[in-house]
Scaffold this active site. Structure first.
Site, PDB file in Angstrom:
ATOM      1  N   ARG A   1       0.831  -1.218   0.000  1.00 12.18           N
ATOM      2  CA  ARG A   1       0.000   0.000   0.000  1.00 12.18           C
ATOM      3  C   ARG A   1       0.862   1.263   0.000  1.00 12.18           C
ATOM      4  O   ARG A   1       0.471   2.287  -0.568  1.00 12.18           O
ATOM      5  CB  ARG A   1      -0.919   0.006   1.219  1.00 12.18           C
ATOM      6  CG  ARG A   1      -2.043  -0.981   1.054  1.00 12.18           C
ATOM      7  CD  ARG A   1      -2.922  -1.031   2.258  1.00 12.18           C
ATOM      8  NE  ARG A   1      -4.120  -1.790   1.955  1.00 12.18           N
ATOM      9  CZ  ARG A   1      -5.056  -2.094   2.826  1.00 12.18           C
ATOM     10  NH1 ARG A   1      -4.940  -1.706   4.083  1.00 12.18           N
ATOM     11  NH2 ARG A   1      -6.101  -2.789   2.476  1.00 12.18           N
TER      12      ARG A   1
ATOM     13  N   LYS B   1     -19.165 -17.083   0.127  1.00  9.11           N
ATOM     14  CA  LYS B   1     -20.618 -17.033   0.350  1.00  9.11           C
ATOM     15  C   LYS B   1     -21.370 -16.210  -0.679  1.00  9.11           C
ATOM     16  O   LYS B   1     -20.925 -15.136  -1.071  1.00  9.11           O
ATOM     17  CB  LYS B   1     -20.874 -16.400   1.716  1.00  9.11           C
ATOM     18  CG  LYS B   1     -20.456 -17.260   2.872  1.00  9.11           C
ATOM     19  CD  LYS B   1     -20.999 -16.584   4.091  1.00  9.11           C
ATOM     20  CE  LYS B   1     -20.488 -17.143   5.374  1.00  9.11           C
ATOM     21  NZ  LYS B   1     -20.667 -16.118   6.407  1.00  9.11           N
TER      22      LYS B   1
ATOM     23  N   GLY C   1     -12.260  -8.612  -1.559  1.00 11.07           N
ATOM     24  CA  GLY C   1     -12.109  -9.802  -0.710  1.00 11.07           C
ATOM     25  C   GLY C   1     -10.739 -10.428  -0.847  1.00 11.07           C
ATOM     26  O   GLY C   1      -9.717  -9.739  -0.852  1.00 11.07           O
TER      27      GLY C   1
ATOM     28  N   GLY D   1     -12.995  -4.067   0.756  1.00  6.86           N
ATOM     29  CA  GLY D   1     -14.403  -3.682   0.842  1.00  6.86           C
ATOM     30  C   GLY D   1     -14.747  -2.585  -0.152  1.00  6.86           C
ATOM     31  O   GLY D   1     -15.840  -2.587  -0.733  1.00  6.86           O
TER      32      GLY D   1
HETATM   33  P1  AMP Z   1     -14.140 -14.117  -0.471  1.00  4.63           P
HETATM   34  O1  AMP Z   1     -13.365 -13.319   0.529  1.00  4.63           O
HETATM   35  O2  AMP Z   1     -15.601 -14.002  -0.376  1.00  4.63           O
HETATM   36  O3  AMP Z   1     -13.635 -13.902  -1.868  1.00  4.63           O
HETATM   37  O4  AMP Z   1     -13.922 -15.661  -0.091  1.00  4.63           O
HETATM   38  C1  AMP Z   1     -12.658 -16.229  -0.118  1.00  4.63           C
HETATM   39  C2  AMP Z   1     -12.642 -17.492   0.674  1.00  4.63           C
HETATM   40  O5  AMP Z   1     -13.539 -18.429   0.108  1.00  4.63           O
HETATM   41  C3  AMP Z   1     -11.284 -18.160   0.662  1.00  4.63           C
HETATM   42  O6  AMP Z   1     -10.752 -18.126   1.952  1.00  4.63           O
HETATM   43  C4  AMP Z   1     -11.565 -19.575   0.188  1.00  4.63           C
HETATM   44  O7  AMP Z   1     -10.865 -20.550   0.933  1.00  4.63           O
HETATM   45  C5  AMP Z   1     -13.059 -19.704   0.425  1.00  4.63           C
HETATM   46  N1  AMP Z   1     -13.643 -20.731  -0.446  1.00  4.63           N
HETATM   47  C6  AMP Z   1     -13.585 -20.825  -1.772  1.00  4.63           C
HETATM   48  N2  AMP Z   1     -14.187 -21.934  -2.197  1.00  4.63           N
HETATM   49  C7  AMP Z   1     -14.636 -22.601  -1.117  1.00  4.63           C
HETATM   50  C8  AMP Z   1     -15.330 -23.826  -0.910  1.00  4.63           C
HETATM   51  N3  AMP Z   1     -15.680 -24.611  -1.935  1.00  4.63           N
HETATM   52  N4  AMP Z   1     -15.621 -24.187   0.352  1.00  4.63           N
HETATM   53  C9  AMP Z   1     -15.269 -23.387   1.392  1.00  4.63           C
HETATM   54  N5  AMP Z   1     -14.628 -22.214   1.271  1.00  4.63           N
HETATM   55  C10 AMP Z   1     -14.302 -21.827   0.026  1.00  4.63           C
END
Ligand code: AMP
Length: 397
Positions: free
Chosen positions: A37, A198, A354, A377
């Site tokens: 950063r 999610k 993310g 974010g």
């Molecule tokens: P995000 O911050 O929403 O982009 O989510 C990222 C996180 O999603 C990472 O830490 C991944 O390990 C998790 N992730 C991706 N695919 C899966 C999955 N099939 N089951 C559980 N966690 C997952």
């Protein structure tokens, strides 16, 4: 969106207040563990210095209170920032009041002053007008290069615009040019890749992008909610039952809008959530009860590659699997390679929000992407099409 940048103003002999995002990670001894950063603001600071400005840097670290906990002091940044800029960086023990005012007044063209943590004052996050006025009084003009806080309207990036003109630094300009302009007027075919844990975290992004893209690839943990909504067995995979209806709605909306949705056709499943778990690949509708899907399979990767072939715009948010475990990082790597190839063939590619940047970093293909967004974010909210108070406060051309 045509915003003024530092190139549009004359900074010679001026005191320039620069809001930067130096909320860097530290180890237990408060050594900086990742200076990205800071490094990414150097073009802005060096440009201002080379053009005869005196630069007053303002930032926050962590979540301090008005007790001014020393572990959040910007003094921790001074030595490293001096090394990066190859010049002494002066420091003021507050960001407003007597010490800041004196340090700013004494600052000469070509010199750099770093102010103490903005968030030692509650007034910063409250966007208090009096506090914003005090910050503004230190300088002749303000520059915002802190995209990571643009989704918040705080005194240093929003309220300040009531008292002094705010223009974009180079880093901010890049974020606006890539994300803002791409969302306003994308080249087609436009492919969005949405992964991560999610569905509930990505609803806003999906909603906004469904109105703009030609194809949406849905992968990672969130794909299993779609699989379950279609009636497939998902075993112990991550799902959000309260989002099944929403998933069905997304599929219906996409069909109505003529947006192609690409979901996994096969999955890498594991017998536990562990880097050393046993694993195998199965078709998407054959996940046994005691197993959980942690990555997309080879056939799915082929579908992803096909969907990205010929794309002119690609936005990628969220990994395709649990990329932190090597055995479950292959789907994410396949997508990274396909996005890199599309970029090489002329597409504009944007990765951010993310965990996406960490996932991309692990694939070693960061340099092959047109724009890797610096916001977490903030990037997500920008992709959601929300108004960004920090961006709004920047003067129009
Ligand atoms: P995000 O911050 O929403 O982009 O989510 C990222 C996180 O999603 C990472 O830490 C991944 O390990 C998790 N992730 C991706 N695919 C899966 C999955 N099939 N089951 C559980 N966690 C997952």
């Amino acid at each position: 969106m045509n915003k003024k940048t530092i190139k549009d103003i004359d900074v010679k002999g001026k005191k320039v207040f620069v809001r930067v995002d130096y909320n860097v990670p530290f180890d237990e001894n408060r050594n900086i563990t990742n200076d990205t950063r800071m490094v990414r603001t150097l073009p802005t600071i060096n440009y201002l210095l080379d053009n005869g400005a005196a630069v007053i840097l303002a930032c926050h670290i962590g979540r301090p209170t008005e007790a001014k906990e020393p572990e959040f002091s910007t003094k921790l940044l001074v030595k490293h920032l001096s090394e990066l800029l190859k010049k002494d960086v002066k420091w003021a023990d507050d960001c407003v009041g007597e010490s800041a005012e004196k340090a700013a007044k004494d600052l000469k063209p070509g010199e750099v002053l770093l102010l103490e943590n903005l968030r030692y004052h509650k007034a910063e996050k409250k966007n208090d007008p009096e506090f914003a006025k005090q910050l503004a009084s230190l300088a002749d003009v303000a520059v915002d290069d802190a995209f990571g806080v643009s989704h918040r309207g705080h005194a240093s990036n929003s309220g300040i615009a009531q008292y002094v003109e705010v223009v974009a630094g180079f880093l901010m300009e890049k974020e606006i040019n890539y994300i803002g302009k791409t969302l306003e007027n994308p080249q087609h075919p436009f492919v969005a890749i949405i992964g991560g844990a999610k569905v509930s975290d990505k609803i806003g992004v999906i909603e906004n992008l469904l109105n703009k893209v030609d194809t949406i690839i849905i992968g990672g943990g969130m794909a299993h909610t779609f699989d379950a909504a279609k009636g497939y067995p998902v075993g112990k995979s991550l799902v959000e039952p309260d989002k099944y209806d929403y998933a069905r709605e997304v599929l219906k909306k996409a069909e109505e809008k003529g947006v192609k949705v690409v979901l996994p056709v096969d999955l890498v499943i594991a017998d536990k959530f562990d880097k050393d778990a046993n694993f195998k690949t199965v078709p998407v509708n054959q996940v046994p009860d005691d197993w959980e899907a942690l990555d997309s399979g080879v056939e799915t990767s082929k579908e992803y590659v096909k969907a990205l072939d010929g794309a002119k715009t690609v936005i990628w948010n969220g990994p395709m699997g649990v990329f932190e475990f090597d055995n479950f990082a292959k789907g994410t790597l396949a997508v990274a390679k396909a996005v890199a190839k599309a970029t090489e063939e002329g597409a504009i590619s944007i990765v951010g929000g993310g965990d996406s940047v960490a996932a991309l970093k692990k694939t070693g293909l960061t340099d092959k992407i047109s724009h890797v967004s610096t916001g977490g974010g903030a990037t997500l909210e920008y992709l959601e099409g929300k108004e960004m108070p920090g961006v709004k406060a920047i003067a129009d051309k």
